[in-house]
Design a protein around this motif. Structure first.
Motif, PDB file in Angstrom:
ATOM      1  N   ASP A  16       0.844  -1.188   0.000  1.00  0.00           N
ATOM      2  CA  ASP A  16       0.000   0.000   0.000  1.00  0.00           C
ATOM      3  C   ASP A  16       0.878   1.236   0.000  1.00  0.00           C
ATOM      4  N   TRP A  17       0.456   2.235  -0.722  1.00  0.00           N
ATOM      5  CA  TRP A  17       1.145   3.523  -0.778  1.00  0.00           C
ATOM      6  C   TRP A  17       0.093   4.614  -0.635  1.00  0.00           C
ATOM      7  N   VAL A  18       0.263   5.453   0.362  1.00  0.00           N
ATOM      8  CA  VAL A  18      -0.682   6.548   0.578  1.00  0.00           C
ATOM      9  C   VAL A  18      -0.252   7.718  -0.296  1.00  0.00           C
ATOM     10  N   TRP A  19      -1.066   8.015  -1.275  1.00  0.00           N
ATOM     11  CA  TRP A  19      -0.786   9.095  -2.223  1.00  0.00           C
ATOM     12  C   TRP A  19      -1.802  10.207  -2.036  1.00  0.00           C
ATOM     13  N   ARG A  20      -1.319  11.367  -1.622  1.00  0.00           N
ATOM     14  CA  ARG A  20      -2.170  12.536  -1.399  1.00  0.00           C
ATOM     15  C   ARG A  20      -3.337  12.232  -0.456  1.00  0.00           C
ATOM     16  N   GLY A  21      -3.064  11.372   0.510  1.00  0.00           N
ATOM     17  CA  GLY A  21      -4.075  11.022   1.498  1.00  0.00           C
ATOM     18  C   GLY A  21      -4.951   9.850   1.112  1.00  0.00           C
ATOM     19  N   TRP A  22      -4.763   9.296  -0.084  1.00  0.00           N
ATOM     20  CA  TRP A  22      -5.555   8.168  -0.542  1.00  0.00           C
ATOM     21  C   TRP A  22      -4.708   6.901  -0.531  1.00  0.00           C
ATOM     22  N   GLN A  23      -5.287   5.815  -0.058  1.00  0.00           N
ATOM     23  CA  GLN A  23      -4.606   4.527  -0.108  1.00  0.00           C
ATOM     24  C   GLN A  23      -4.627   4.012  -1.537  1.00  0.00           C
ATOM     25  N   THR A  24      -3.446   3.646  -2.048  1.00  0.00           N
ATOM     26  CA  THR A  24      -3.341   3.030  -3.363  1.00  0.00           C
ATOM     27  C   THR A  24      -2.519   1.752  -3.238  1.00  0.00           C
ATOM     28  N   ARG A  25      -2.654   0.886  -4.208  1.00  0.00           N
ATOM     29  CA  ARG A  25      -1.921  -0.383  -4.173  1.00  0.00           C
ATOM     30  C   ARG A  25      -0.965  -0.478  -5.354  1.00  0.00           C
ATOM     31  N   TYR A  26       0.191  -1.043  -5.084  1.00  0.00           N
ATOM     32  CA  TYR A  26       1.127  -1.362  -6.159  1.00  0.00           C
ATOM     33  C   TYR A  26       1.763  -2.708  -5.861  1.00  0.00           C
ATOM     34  N   THR A  27       2.447  -3.244  -6.826  1.00  0.00           N
ATOM     35  CA  THR A  27       3.183  -4.479  -6.636  1.00  0.00           C
ATOM     36  C   THR A  27       4.518  -4.377  -7.350  1.00  0.00           C
ATOM     37  N   PHE A  28       5.477  -5.148  -6.916  1.00  0.00           N
ATOM     38  CA  PHE A  28       6.777  -5.173  -7.585  1.00  0.00           C
ATOM     39  C   PHE A  28       7.391  -6.549  -7.431  1.00  0.00           C
ATOM     40  N   LEU A  72      -4.463   2.080 -10.541  1.00  0.00           N
ATOM     41  CA  LEU A  72      -4.740   3.501 -10.643  1.00  0.00           C
ATOM     42  C   LEU A  72      -5.852   3.883  -9.674  1.00  0.00           C
ATOM     43  N   LEU A  73      -5.806   5.095  -9.176  1.00  0.00           N
ATOM     44  CA  LEU A  73      -6.808   5.563  -8.233  1.00  0.00           C
ATOM     45  C   LEU A  73      -8.202   5.335  -8.812  1.00  0.00           C
ATOM     46  N   GLY A  74      -9.087   4.742  -7.992  1.00  0.00           N
ATOM     47  CA  GLY A  74     -10.439   4.454  -8.436  1.00  0.00           C
ATOM     48  C   GLY A  74     -10.638   3.040  -8.932  1.00  0.00           C
ATOM     49  N   PHE A  75      -9.528   2.283  -9.068  1.00  0.00           N
ATOM     50  CA  PHE A  75      -9.609   0.930  -9.616  1.00  0.00           C
ATOM     51  C   PHE A  75      -8.934  -0.077  -8.687  1.00  0.00           C
ATOM     52  N   GLY A  76      -9.251  -1.358  -8.928  1.00  0.00           N
ATOM     53  CA  GLY A  76      -8.587  -2.423  -8.198  1.00  0.00           C
ATOM     54  C   GLY A  76      -8.728  -2.283  -6.699  1.00  0.00           C
ATOM     55  N   ALA A  77      -7.606  -2.427  -5.987  1.00  0.00           N
ATOM     56  CA  ALA A  77      -7.608  -2.303  -4.531  1.00  0.00           C
ATOM     57  C   ALA A  77      -7.228  -0.901  -4.076  1.00  0.00           C
ATOM     58  N   SER A  78      -7.077   0.043  -5.016  1.00  0.00           N
ATOM     59  CA  SER A  78      -6.820   1.432  -4.628  1.00  0.00           C
ATOM     60  C   SER A  78      -8.123   2.096  -4.193  1.00  0.00           C
ATOM     61  N   ARG A  79      -7.994   3.200  -3.505  1.00  0.00           N
ATOM     62  CA  ARG A  79      -9.146   3.910  -2.951  1.00  0.00           C
ATOM     63  C   ARG A  79     -10.108   4.350  -4.052  1.00  0.00           C
TER      64      ARG A  79
END
Length: 312
Positions: A16-28, A72-79
């Motif tokens: 999880d990465w908090v971007w501008r106050g929103w939780q977003t998800r990434y993987t690597f 991307l914000l609004g999709f998947g497991a992101s906020r």
């Protein structure tokens, strides 16, 4: 082993990465080889999908490149944030992610909405991108151009009525049903056997998240706005990096004729047509993955490029 666990094993290490106050998800997932000549790769999904849509691509790239993928914000497991959605928003998310976690030139690989985001990022942040792979690139400006100026206000009023929150929230309750999602995916995929229960689960799970109805409404409202994305015919000719354009000959959502138009706008474009629909990376990975690996090796490896130049 559950189906969810199987997905997780194929898509790397989720964070999880908090971007501008929103939780977003990434993987690597790091490359097995310490090869400094191979740039990192960032994968960007299309509309309504997520990191899991790359589950058949990530394991193939990982032996050769460090691979990242974002929801991307609004999709998947992101906020499912209450905000105005447009390409500029996702470009900013992607660029700030790159600044924090990578900081060296990357190859962007996008499908549909993700390819539009990748293209815009390469235009606005050229220091970030060393190559582009675009799978089914949409040009939303064509819809606006096709509407005569004298009736554009009328069309806009009708679109506003159709995309009102009340209408879209009611529509969302219908379209998020797995049976409806399966039918929608059937239009995007030419091969019905590729529309598996796993894929339907991947696409339907995020629709149960808090705020998903608002995000659905805001996304559709945003896409009706002429300022939703930059105009492709304006920015594509400005790029001087290698571009691989991949298109399914059976794509019902974006006709392949558009791909031929794009190749006339930039001599850097290599167009590859495959027997597939709108999402060839998932529908026919056995065809797509070798094409992708070959292009990455031949066009983006500095040592190979130097050898090729010396032989001319």
């Amino acid at each position: 082993m559950t189906r969810t666990e199987h997905w997780h094993q194929r898509i790397g290490f989720q964070r999880d990465w908090v971007w501008r106050g929103w939780q977003t998800r990434y993987t690597f997932i790091r490359s097995d080889q310490a090869n400094l000549d191979s740039p990192p790769v960032i994968l960007l999904h299309g509309f309504g999908t997520s990191i899991e849509h790359w589950r058949q691509t990530i394991p193939v790239l990982q032996p050769h490149h460090t691979v990242y993928a974002l929801d991307l914000l609004g999709f998947g497991a992101s906020r499912k944030a209450e905000t105005n959605y447009n390409i500029e928003l996702w470009v900013e998310q992607l660029y700030e992610f790159w600044q924090i976690f990578i900081g060296q030139p990357v190859v962007l690989v996008g499908n549909s909405l993700g390819s539009l985001t990748a293209l815009a990022t390469a235009h606005f942040h050229p220091e970030m991108v060393t190559g582009l792979v675009l799978l089914s690139l949409p040009d939303l400006s064509l819809r606006q151009e096709a509407i005569p100026k004298r009736i554009q206000p009328v069309v806009r009023a009708l679109e506003n009525a159709f995309t009102s929150p009340l209408v879209l929230h009611s529509l969302f309750k219908l379209v998020r049903r797995p049976a409806i999602i399966r039918r929608w995916v059937g239009l995007a995929y030419a091969n019905s056997e590729a529309v598996t229960e796993e894929l339907v689960d991947i696409l339907s799970s995020p629709t149960l998240d808090e705020g998903s109805d608002f995000a659905f409404s805001a996304l559709f409202q945003g896409m009706m706005d002429p300022k939703f994305s930059p105009i492709i015919k304006d920015i594509l000719p400005t790029l001087s990096i290698p571009i691989l354009l991949i298109w399914g000959r059976c794509d019902k959502m974006i006709p392949i004729e558009l791909a031929h138009h794009f190749t006339c706008l930039n001599p850097q474009i290599d167009l590859v047509e495959v027997e597939a629909g709108h999402c060839p990376h998932d529908e026919c990975p056995e065809i797509l993955n070798p094409i992708l690996l070959s292009w990455l090796k031949n066009y983006l490896n500095p040592k190979l490029a130097t050898v090729a130049s010396s032989q001319k």
